[in-house]
Design a protein around this motif. Sequence first.
Motif, PDB file in Angstrom:
ATOM      1  N   ILE A  38       0.840  -1.199   0.000  1.00 18.15           N
ATOM      2  CA  ILE A  38       0.000   0.000   0.000  1.00 18.15           C
ATOM      3  C   ILE A  38       0.877   1.252   0.000  1.00 18.15           C
ATOM      4  CG2 ILE A  38      -1.631   1.298   1.437  1.00 18.15           C
ATOM      5  CD1 ILE A  38      -2.918  -1.302   2.156  1.00 18.15           C
ATOM      6  N   PHE A  39       2.019   1.173   0.698  1.00 17.28           N
ATOM      7  CA  PHE A  39       2.846   2.365   0.833  1.00 17.28           C
ATOM      8  C   PHE A  39       3.947   2.441  -0.204  1.00 17.28           C
ATOM      9  CE2 PHE A  39       1.240   1.060   4.965  1.00 17.28           C
ATOM     10  CZ  PHE A  39       0.411   2.137   5.212  1.00 17.28           C
ATOM     11  N   LYS A  40       3.995   1.471  -1.113  1.00 16.98           N
ATOM     12  CA  LYS A  40       5.022   1.514  -2.146  1.00 16.98           C
ATOM     13  C   LYS A  40       4.734   2.628  -3.136  1.00 16.98           C
ATOM     14  CE  LYS A  40       7.618  -2.515  -2.035  1.00 16.98           C
ATOM     15  NZ  LYS A  40       7.236  -3.898  -2.199  1.00 16.98           N
ATOM     16  N   LYS A  41       5.780   3.003  -3.857  1.00 17.61           N
ATOM     17  CA  LYS A  41       5.602   4.014  -4.885  1.00 17.61           C
ATOM     18  C   LYS A  41       4.768   3.432  -6.015  1.00 17.61           C
ATOM     19  CE  LYS A  41       8.386   7.241  -7.537  1.00 17.61           C
ATOM     20  NZ  LYS A  41       7.872   6.828  -8.849  1.00 17.61           N
ATOM     21  N   LYS A  42       3.792   4.241  -6.495  1.00 13.12           N
ATOM     22  CA  LYS A  42       2.915   3.733  -7.541  1.00 13.12           C
ATOM     23  C   LYS A  42       3.610   3.862  -8.891  1.00 13.12           C
ATOM     24  CE  LYS A  42       0.173   3.233  -4.279  1.00 13.12           C
ATOM     25  NZ  LYS A  42       0.514   2.013  -3.593  1.00 13.12           N
ATOM     26  N   VAL A  43       3.445   2.846  -9.715  1.00  9.87           N
ATOM     27  CA  VAL A  43       4.126   2.868 -11.008  1.00  9.87           C
ATOM     28  C   VAL A  43       3.271   3.551 -12.076  1.00  9.87           C
ATOM     29  CG1 VAL A  43       5.486   0.836 -10.564  1.00  9.87           C
ATOM     30  CG2 VAL A  43       3.222   0.593 -11.527  1.00  9.87           C
ATOM     31  N   THR A  44       2.041   3.896 -11.719  1.00 12.98           N
ATOM     32  CA  THR A  44       1.131   4.453 -12.715  1.00 12.98           C
ATOM     33  C   THR A  44       1.609   5.815 -13.194  1.00 12.98           C
ATOM     34  OG1 THR A  44      -0.557   3.435 -11.389  1.00 12.98           O
ATOM     35  CG2 THR A  44      -1.296   4.859 -13.164  1.00 12.98           C
ATOM     36  N   ILE A  45       1.432   6.068 -14.487  1.00 14.36           N
ATOM     37  CA  ILE A  45       1.645   7.415 -15.022  1.00 14.36           C
ATOM     38  C   ILE A  45       0.279   7.940 -15.407  1.00 14.36           C
ATOM     39  CG2 ILE A  45       2.585   8.692 -16.965  1.00 14.36           C
ATOM     40  CD1 ILE A  45       4.984   6.891 -16.829  1.00 14.36           C
ATOM     41  N   SER A  46      -0.171   9.043 -14.799  1.00 11.91           N
ATOM     42  CA  SER A  46      -1.506   9.568 -15.095  1.00 11.91           C
ATOM     43  C   SER A  46      -1.457  10.193 -16.465  1.00 11.91           C
ATOM     44  CB  SER A  46      -1.914  10.610 -14.063  1.00 11.91           C
ATOM     45  OG  SER A  46      -1.507  10.207 -12.800  1.00 11.91           O
ATOM     46  N   TYR A  47      -1.961   9.474 -17.481  1.00 12.80           N
ATOM     47  CA  TYR A  47      -1.548   9.751 -18.835  1.00 12.80           C
ATOM     48  C   TYR A  47      -1.742  11.181 -19.345  1.00 12.80           C
ATOM     49  CZ  TYR A  47      -1.629  10.195 -23.782  1.00 12.80           C
ATOM     50  OH  TYR A  47      -1.459  10.678 -25.026  1.00 12.80           O
ATOM     51  N   PRO A  48      -2.937  11.715 -19.399  1.00 12.86           N
ATOM     52  CA  PRO A  48      -2.976  12.992 -20.130  1.00 12.86           C
ATOM     53  C   PRO A  48      -2.136  14.081 -19.470  1.00 12.86           C
ATOM     54  CG  PRO A  48      -5.180  12.167 -19.720  1.00 12.86           C
ATOM     55  CD  PRO A  48      -4.251  11.369 -18.903  1.00 12.86           C
ATOM     56  N   GLU A  49      -2.010  14.023 -18.134  1.00 12.74           N
ATOM     57  CA  GLU A  49      -1.211  15.053 -17.472  1.00 12.74           C
ATOM     58  C   GLU A  49       0.280  14.744 -17.574  1.00 12.74           C
ATOM     59  OE1 GLU A  49      -3.689  13.594 -14.984  1.00 12.74           O
ATOM     60  OE2 GLU A  49      -5.143  14.727 -16.139  1.00 12.74           O
ATOM     61  N   GLN A  50       0.618  13.500 -17.314  1.00 11.23           N
ATOM     62  CA  GLN A  50       2.017  13.106 -17.420  1.00 11.23           C
ATOM     63  C   GLN A  50       2.167  12.209 -18.634  1.00 11.23           C
ATOM     64  OE1 GLN A  50       2.717  10.798 -13.968  1.00 11.23           O
ATOM     65  NE2 GLN A  50       2.281  12.464 -12.544  1.00 11.23           N
ATOM     66  N   THR A  51       3.293  12.329 -19.291  1.00 12.76           N
ATOM     67  CA  THR A  51       3.554  11.399 -20.389  1.00 12.76           C
ATOM     68  C   THR A  51       4.930  10.806 -20.190  1.00 12.76           C
ATOM     69  OG1 THR A  51       4.234  13.335 -21.621  1.00 12.76           O
ATOM     70  CG2 THR A  51       2.099  12.386 -22.191  1.00 12.76           C
ATOM     71  N   ARG A  52       5.072   9.616 -20.668  1.00 11.87           N
ATOM     72  CA  ARG A  52       6.374   8.992 -20.682  1.00 11.87           C
ATOM     73  C   ARG A  52       7.232   9.716 -21.721  1.00 11.87           C
ATOM     74  NH1 ARG A  52       6.834   3.542 -18.592  1.00 11.87           N
ATOM     75  NH2 ARG A  52       4.656   3.095 -18.294  1.00 11.87           N
ATOM     76  N   PRO A  53       8.534   9.930 -21.492  1.00 15.29           N
ATOM     77  CA  PRO A  53       9.364  10.550 -22.517  1.00 15.29           C
ATOM     78  C   PRO A  53       9.498   9.614 -23.718  1.00 15.29           C
ATOM     79  CG  PRO A  53      10.691   9.800 -20.680  1.00 15.29           C
ATOM     80  CD  PRO A  53       9.278   9.652 -20.265  1.00 15.29           C
TER      81      PRO A  53
END
Lengths: 179, 357, 166
Positions: A38-53
């Motif tokens: 539960i406390f681990k870092k989330k791997v999700t990228i919230s797509y429209p706001e953040q994008t993968r390079p």
Amino acid sequence: MQALTTKAKTVGRKPMTFWEKLYIPVIARGMAITFGHIFKKKVTISYPEQTRPFSPVFRGVQVLNRDEQGRERCTACGLCAVACPAEAITMEAAERLPGEEDLYKEEKYAARYEINMLRCIFCGLCEEACPKDAVYLSETLVPANFNRQSFVYGKEEMLIPHPKKDPEGFAKARGEKRS
Amino acid sequence: MHALLLSVDWPLIIEKAVLISIIIGVSLLIAMYETYAERKVAAYIQDRRGPNRAGPFGILQPLADGLKLFSKEEIVPNHSNKFLFILGPGLAMLTAMMTSAVVPWGGHIHIFGRDISLQIADVNIGILYIFGVVSMGVYGLMIGGWASNNKFSLLAAIRGASQIISYELAMGLSLIALLMMTGSLSLHTIVEQQQNGVYYVWYQPLGFLIFLVCAFAECNRTPFDLSEAESELNFGYHQEYSSMKLGFYLFAEYVNMFISSAVMATVFWGGYDVPFVNDAAFGLNHGVNLLAFLQVVSLFVKIALFIFVFMWVRWTVPRFRYDQLMKLGWKTLIPLALLNMLITGFVILLKQNHWHF
Amino acid sequence: MNLTQILFWFLSALALFSAIMVVISKNPVHSVLWLIVVFFTISGHYILLNAQFLAIVNLIVYAGAIMVLFLFVIMLMNLNAETEPQKNKWLKMAGVIGGGALLLVLVAALKDADTRNQIAQTGVGDIGLIHNLGLVLFKEYVIPFEISSVLFLSAMVGAVVIGKKE
């Protein structure tokens, strides 16, 4: 048969020990693991706001380039259409009239320049073939649409913004990596 | 007729009606946000973020889900029994909501010159009433599964019903040991006995554990969600359902979860007793209304913790096989509960007669 | 007419109606469901008699457990109009005569029963409360109670023995 890897584990079918039969300790251990997650870092990228390079070799939708004064570079030579393995490019040439020198760089220009994005395989051969640096592949994806006709991109979709009239759009379309 | 109307204690009826509507509203609201919490907990356990688009942090997600369910097409299969097909989800929902009548949600408040107890009905058979309603819960499932005229639904319904009946036994036996200590079936009395801060879970840890496991099974939650096993039964007993009828079934599960958490908190964890606070003295110093508020908050915090445990277990433990489920219920939990009962009776006898060894 | 009486008449009418429906329903599943309604109305009568324990135990044991098993069996047998076997004419006659004889006995028994002086005490008696019931069971009737519990135990052991047989 010889094992191909050393990772294979033999499954033991021995009966459970009393400790395992209690279930509770094992379940508690599992629950501790999930609680830790539960406390681990989330791997999700919230797509429209953040994008993968994008990777530096990414090839997206084509852009028709202008020179520094905002003139279209394309001379409608047709080399890109010839190079295109998917036969996605069509164009129509026209002659530059007097008074249009600030619009088109050369004496001949593309009156119509269309790429069918459903056929295009984004191989980048048009960019390589172009002698005038007039077309290159940007870092933009082709957005989804409902009808096929909208995937035939014309000059109004692909032409880069004017560097003088819209310098911000121009810089954005060129991106940082492609100078 | 006039005398008949006069003979009714109207303020009491109005008071109870208001209380009932508030409790039903709150249970539905909580069930709604349980669906949201379930998705969030699942996401966080799996290193994801969960719903976060509808409203800030996605808190409007349940509304969006509800709207979706409402606007879906209602399908009643051709060869189904139409009346029973519609009755099934209604029964599931009804039995899920009915249990809340005997749970004491707080002490009492003093308002409009009346002392209002925050319990709908303080019947002297509170726990038995809960058992009765829970055993009725089987019908919603079975009628729905049978009326769909679908083999998978029927199989799932029978699985679910036999599972619920089997685990009801162990649940009852685990509570009998507790009832030997309380000497009362009224939930209000049981909570009052725990007001000194010593909860029954310290005396009955095994009983609580059995009750918890059985509560998982009664609510058809993982690891005992055999009646919804997708891999074998497609979707379970509500496979033929669509639109809000399906919503009712799914919703009833969450209401059940809320209610069984409330029962566990009430019976084993002191109910509305505020931990580390002497409730009676606090009520004298600060007024009953503030105390009642704190008690309700305390109960709901306990309930929320239990609901979290429900979800935590669901996203940790894989599903049991059906023979394992029955083996656990009949061969492990029932003997354990009987043993617990015997030990409790023995200790009570020791204490009563001041025997020493 | 007070509220209790209205409830009593309503429950009685509902009980009789659903009992008749149990008999005349074509679909056996409907019969079982009507029977559950009968149990509910009878539990309502128990509550009117202030016998809450009996009411809820009636619900748990009959409506909650036994009827579910009935439903199991009937649902799994998949009875419906097409698979219903043709009944013998003489069997029907025998049924009518048997039922009529039972009715006769019931009417005769009720005719002599003293209904005037034995009025149910709705809402005042407390013999059905769990405390009093427990006292009676464990003081006056402790021997029959224990014997019946041994009977249940032997039934359980028998079930286990049958279940163990491969």
